[in-house]
Design an enzyme around this catalytic site. Structure first.
Site, short mmCIF file in Angstrom:
data_model
loop_
_atom_site.label_atom_id
_atom_site.label_comp_id
_atom_site.label_asym_id
_atom_site.label_seq_id
_atom_site.Cartn_x
_atom_site.Cartn_y
_atom_site.Cartn_z
N ASP A 270 -41.38 -25.58 2.81
CA ASP A 270 -41.96 -25.66 1.46
C ASP A 270 -41.28 -26.72 0.61
OD1 ASP A 270 -39.54 -24.32 1.19
OD2 ASP A 270 -40.47 -22.36 0.84
N ASN B 266 -38.24 -10.43 -3.19
CA ASN B 266 -39.53 -9.73 -3.24
C ASN B 266 -40.22 -9.73 -1.88
OD1 ASN B 266 -40.25 -12.39 -2.98
ND2 ASN B 266 -41.50 -12.49 -4.85
N HIS C 158 -40.72 -12.45 0.05
CA HIS C 158 -41.43 -13.67 0.42
C HIS C 158 -40.74 -14.37 1.60
CE1 HIS C 158 -39.17 -16.47 -2.66
NE2 HIS C 158 -38.53 -16.44 -1.51
N GLU D 285 -45.69 -15.57 -1.43
CA GLU D 285 -45.30 -14.49 -2.33
C GLU D 285 -46.15 -13.24 -2.06
OE1 GLU D 285 -42.69 -14.96 -3.94
OE2 GLU D 285 -42.66 -16.73 -5.22
P1 PGA Z 1 -31.91 -17.88 -0.79
O1 PGA Z 1 -33.51 -17.85 -0.78
O2 PGA Z 1 -31.52 -18.30 0.58
O3 PGA Z 1 -31.57 -18.92 -1.81
O4 PGA Z 1 -31.47 -16.52 -1.14
C1 PGA Z 1 -34.17 -17.21 0.26
C2 PGA Z 1 -35.66 -17.29 0.00
O5 PGA Z 1 -36.07 -17.23 -1.17
O6 PGA Z 1 -36.41 -17.40 0.97
#
Ligand code: PGA
Length: 242
Positions: free
Chosen positions: A67, A136, A138, A143
């Site tokens: 992404d 959450n 994702h 999402e």
């Molecule tokens: P993070 O993000 O590694 O910064 O905790 C993980 C994600 O949002 O997929």
């Protein structure tokens, strides 16, 4: 599903890096799906060290990032283009034309989604998809929603995601509101999925994703259907698993 839990963060990083290194050693032309965020930084650091020691090469590999933010200049330090240069691409021998990241600044974002999917299609099945996990549930920037999309698409970032990522920006308002992300169909098509999660703040969502019902309100729960899922957890992230 194979879940490995580590007391030692460096051992977790080493385990993750070793899995990726093993793929590159047995298949130099591997196609790798890569992730950003705080979680994979240590794995990339170990991969760079392994590369510098001559244990493997990225010269023939192809990579696709999950992404990118929409509307954040590529030169911004928090763009995923900058992140990948800083943590991995700037230190290895992967030819730039073989490293793909969606363009969140494309004039026509829908066309960019189709372009990215066409590149993915041409590259063939990913040998591995590296994933972090959002609070959450994702994966990539897919999402929670009543429906999930198979291919690359534009998403409105959840308020929770923007809050979580605000730590990387000078102010919460600076976090972009939209992103371009690979879809769950592409993620699930990978031969192997390597999900990495750290921290007590993710313990509930780890349990929900790996042992709860498979539902689109927790996109990571779909990973339960994957035939070759490896999960690396630190002790805190795994503490709610029996
Ligand atoms: P993070 O993000 O590694 O910064 O905790 C993980 C994600 O949002 O997929």
């Amino acid at each position: 599903m194979n879940i490995l839990t580590f007391d030692d963060e460096e051992k977790l990083n080493e385990a993750g890096a070793n899995i990726i290194a093993g793929i590159l050693q047995t298949k130099p032309r591997a196609v790798l799906g890569l992730a950003t965020g705080g979680t994979p930084v240590g794995i990339y650091r170990q991969l760079v060290q392994g590369f510098q020691r001559g244990l493997f090469s990225f010269r023939q590999a192809t990579t696709f990032n999950l992404d990118e933010y929409v509307g954040l200049p590529e030169t911004h330090p928090e763009s995923y283009h900058s992140y990948m240069r800083r943590h991995l691409f700037g230190h290895i021998d992967l030819p730039p034309e073989q490293a793909h990241i969606p363009d969140g600044n494309a004039a026509d974002l829908e066309a960019e989604c189709r372009r990215y999917d066409a590149l993915i299609e041409r590259a063939g099945q990913f040998d591995l998809q590296l994933l972090g996990l959002g609070h959450n549930g994702h994966i990539g920037f897919n999402e929670p929603s009543h429906a999930l999309l198979r291919g690359t698409h534009i998403v409105d970032l959840a308020a929770e995601t923007r809050r979580a990522n605000a730590r990387f920006f000078a102010s919460p308002d600076e976090v972009p509101k939209r992103a371009i992300t690979m879809g769950v169909g592409t993620i699930l098509k990978a031969k192997m999925i390597l999900l990495v999660v750290r921290g007590a703040d993710k313990a509930d969502i780890v349990r929900r994703a790996l042992t709860g019902p498979i539902a689109t309100d927790c996109p990571a729960s779909l990973l339960q259907t994957h035939p070759h899922l490896v999960v690396l957890l630190d002790r805190e992230a795994g503490r709610n698993l029996s």
